[in-house]
Scaffold this active site. Structure first.
Site, PDB file in Angstrom:
ATOM      1  N   LYS A  36       0.850  -1.200   0.000  1.00 53.29           N
ATOM      2  CA  LYS A  36       0.000   0.000   0.000  1.00 53.29           C
ATOM      3  C   LYS A  36       0.880   1.243   0.000  1.00 53.29           C
ATOM      4  O   LYS A  36       1.866   1.318   0.765  1.00 53.29           O
ATOM      5  CB  LYS A  36      -0.898  -0.027   1.248  1.00 53.29           C
ATOM      6  CG  LYS A  36      -1.941   1.084   1.292  1.00 53.29           C
ATOM      7  CD  LYS A  36      -2.779   0.981   2.568  1.00 53.29           C
ATOM      8  CE  LYS A  36      -3.927   1.974   2.590  1.00 53.29           C
ATOM      9  NZ  LYS A  36      -4.711   1.897   3.851  1.00 53.29           N
ATOM     10  N   SER A  71      -9.659   2.333   2.826  1.00 55.35           N
ATOM     11  CA  SER A  71      -8.794   3.039   1.911  1.00 55.35           C
ATOM     12  C   SER A  71      -7.891   2.125   1.071  1.00 55.35           C
ATOM     13  O   SER A  71      -7.380   2.534   0.036  1.00 55.35           O
ATOM     14  CB  SER A  71      -7.908   4.027   2.682  1.00 55.35           C
ATOM     15  OG  SER A  71      -7.081   3.337   3.599  1.00 55.35           O
ATOM     16  N   SER A 117      -9.662  -0.215   6.903  1.00 60.65           N
ATOM     17  CA  SER A 117      -9.103  -0.133   5.544  1.00 60.65           C
ATOM     18  C   SER A 117      -8.412  -1.382   5.030  1.00 60.65           C
ATOM     19  O   SER A 117      -8.069  -1.443   3.850  1.00 60.65           O
ATOM     20  CB  SER A 117      -8.139   1.039   5.459  1.00 60.65           C
ATOM     21  OG  SER A 117      -8.878   2.221   5.412  1.00 60.65           O
TER      22      SER A 117
HETATM   23  N1  GLN Z   1     -12.860   4.285   6.114  1.00 57.98           N
HETATM   24  C1  GLN Z   1     -12.236   4.714   7.331  1.00 57.98           C
HETATM   25  C2  GLN Z   1     -11.915   6.183   7.235  1.00 57.98           C
HETATM   26  O1  GLN Z   1     -12.209   6.756   6.243  1.00 57.98           O
HETATM   27  C3  GLN Z   1     -11.040   3.888   7.629  1.00 57.98           C
HETATM   28  C4  GLN Z   1      -9.789   4.340   7.010  1.00 57.98           C
HETATM   29  C5  GLN Z   1      -8.622   3.470   7.345  1.00 57.98           C
HETATM   30  O2  GLN Z   1      -8.744   2.437   7.998  1.00 57.98           O
HETATM   31  N2  GLN Z   1      -7.457   3.926   6.944  1.00 57.98           N
HETATM   32  O3  GLN Z   1     -11.406   6.769   8.131  1.00 57.98           O
END
Ligand code: GLN
Length: 448
Positions: free
Chosen positions: A52, A127, A151
């Site tokens: 990532k 994400s 994410s």
């Molecule tokens: N969807 C969550 C957010 O927007 C989680 C993001 C993540 O785990 N990096 O904060």
């Protein structure tokens, strides 16, 4: 196939073909020569991996999905990257993500959306949509993700792959660009639980470079994943993470999973976690608060982009303002503003302070639930992959998709998402449904 590379998925922001081939050839040579060196190879040596693009890598750009870090090269490797390099996993490249990992759909990347290989008009989750799409599309057998509020797990759910969020502090965060430091955790993305477990085993373990790193020995996750006996295991169904807001098809697959587990000898109990009702609100105060502080380092001086105002004096404030206005996307700005407000004098107790209290209540709910059950279970996400663009202009609807994954981050406990069959949302073909298992802190082996 749609336009663009990789059949149009845009899972990768950077492909490191030469470096990956060189590592693969090196492993081949060692294997061919045989002897002690070949025997000492890590079981995953030669297995390609995608990383990532929030995790820093020497020799490959790290953008965090942001214009702010366009073309930026890290002078050092993240600890997890050091470990995968030492075990000789060829690094295929860097995967797309929502800018600074803020999002649930990978639509907030400054470098274009990633598409779900199951249906290229739908989101791959976020994400870490790039890592999940790459693994689901057989572009990479393994990937690394980061999970601050889901994410790793939610992209796993909507792409039919496996993703684990380890116990907070059990995998070094050194070299993961900080989003919300008290919630962030690096973890494995794979196609099977055993693959995920083997990668998890490789990246876990104490790191003196991360002040929150736990001193624990790394359990044999791979062996745990090969154990399929669930007889006598007490599995707690979280009452609050089902029902309203969850699609019918998701709930149907979830019920079938419970029946399969019961048939295999597990004991299914219901657990009550009343404070989960406030988890989303608490998360969306704590996470932006920490992010507003972490992202202050992008000041146009120390890292990446620098934009000078068109006219007038070049004061630090004006350069910082121009750089941040141009370098950050809308979602990142929204969260910095929200977080700055929540931390400001006069509002701190009402917002950040209250959210921290909710966090404690959620930890207590988990502690009580784990008195009754060995692991907890829920759908990973309330819906299957939704169409691209559907929630883009509605931040609250986007945030609601994280309802089932966020509690684990607030409590620091481990969780996994595994494929739980397919369901249609009533509008097109059947798509993957994810089932989430949660375990107490430091009991990551149990989720496998
Ligand atoms: N969807 C969550 C957010 O927007 C989680 C993001 C993540 O785990 N990096 O904060």
């Amino acid at each position: 196939a749609v336009d663009g590379g990789e059949a149009g998925l845009n899972a990768f922001l950077h492909v490191s073909r030469d470096e990956a081939l060189a590592t693969a050839e090196e492993v081949d040579a060692v294997r061919a020569a045989g002897g002690a060196e070949a025997e000492a190879l890590h079981p995953l040596a030669g297995v390609p991996i995608a990383v990532k693009d929030l995790i820093v890598t020497v020799g490959q750009p790290t953008t965090a999905g942001s214009r702010m870090l366009e073309d930026w090269m890290s002078p050092y490797d993240a600890t997890v990257v050091e470990r995968i390099r030492a075990a000789k996993l060829p690094i295929l490249g860097k995967t797309n993500l929502d800018e600074f990992a803020m999002g649930s759909s990978t639509e907030h990347s400054a470098y274009g959306v990633t598409r779900n290989p199951w249906d290229t008009d739908r989101i791959p989750g976020g994400s870490g949509g790039g890592s999940a799409a790459a693994v689901a599309a057989f572009e990479a057998p393994l990937a690394l993700g980061t999970d601050t509020g889901g994410s790793i797990r939610q992209p796993g759910a909507v792409t039919g792959t496996v993703g684990t969020k380890p116990t907070y502090g059990s995998v070094s965060r050194y070299g993961a660009i900080a989003m919300a430091s008290s919630l962030d955790q690096i973890g494995p993305v794979a196609r099977t639980t055993e693959d995920a477990a083997l990668l998890h085993e490789l990246i876990a373990g104490h790191d003196p470079k991360d002040s929150t790193s736990l001193p624990d020995e790394v359990p044999a996750f791979g062996a745990a994943a090969r154990t399929t006996d669930v007889s006598g295991l007490r599995i707690g169904v979280i009452k609050q993470l089902q029902g309203e807001g969850y699609q019918e098809g998701v709930l149907a697959r979830f019920q079938e999973s419970l029946e399969a587990l019961r048939a295999a000898g597990a004991e299914i109990v219901e657990v009550d976690c009343p404070s989960f009702e406030h988890a989303l609100s608490a998360y969306y105060l704590i996470m932006p608060s920490e992010a507003s502080s972490n992202l202050a380092r992008f000041d146009g001086v120390r890292y990446g982009a620098r934009v000078e105002p068109e006219d007038g004096p070049l004061t630090i404030e004006r350069v910082m303002g121009a750089t941040r206005a141009a370098g950050f996307g809308d979602e990142v700005k929204r969260r910095i503003i929200l977080g700055t407000y929540a931390l400001s004098a006069g509002y701190y107790d009402a917002y950040y302070g209250s959210a921290q209290k909710v966090r404690t209540l959620i930890q207590r709910d988990f502690a009580a639930a784990f008195e009754q059950a060995d692991v907890l279970i829920s759908p990973t996400a309330p819906t299957v992959a939704f169409p691209l663009g559907e929630k883009l202009d509605d931040p609250l609807a986007m945030y609601l998709n994280d309802v089932a994954t966020i509690p684990a981050n607030l409590a620091g406990i481990p969780g996994i998402s595994v494929p739980g069959g397919l369901a249609s949302d009533g509008d097109g073909a059947a798509l993957p449904v994810g089932i989430q298992f949660l375990a107490p802190a430091r009991e990551d082996a149990r989720v496998y």
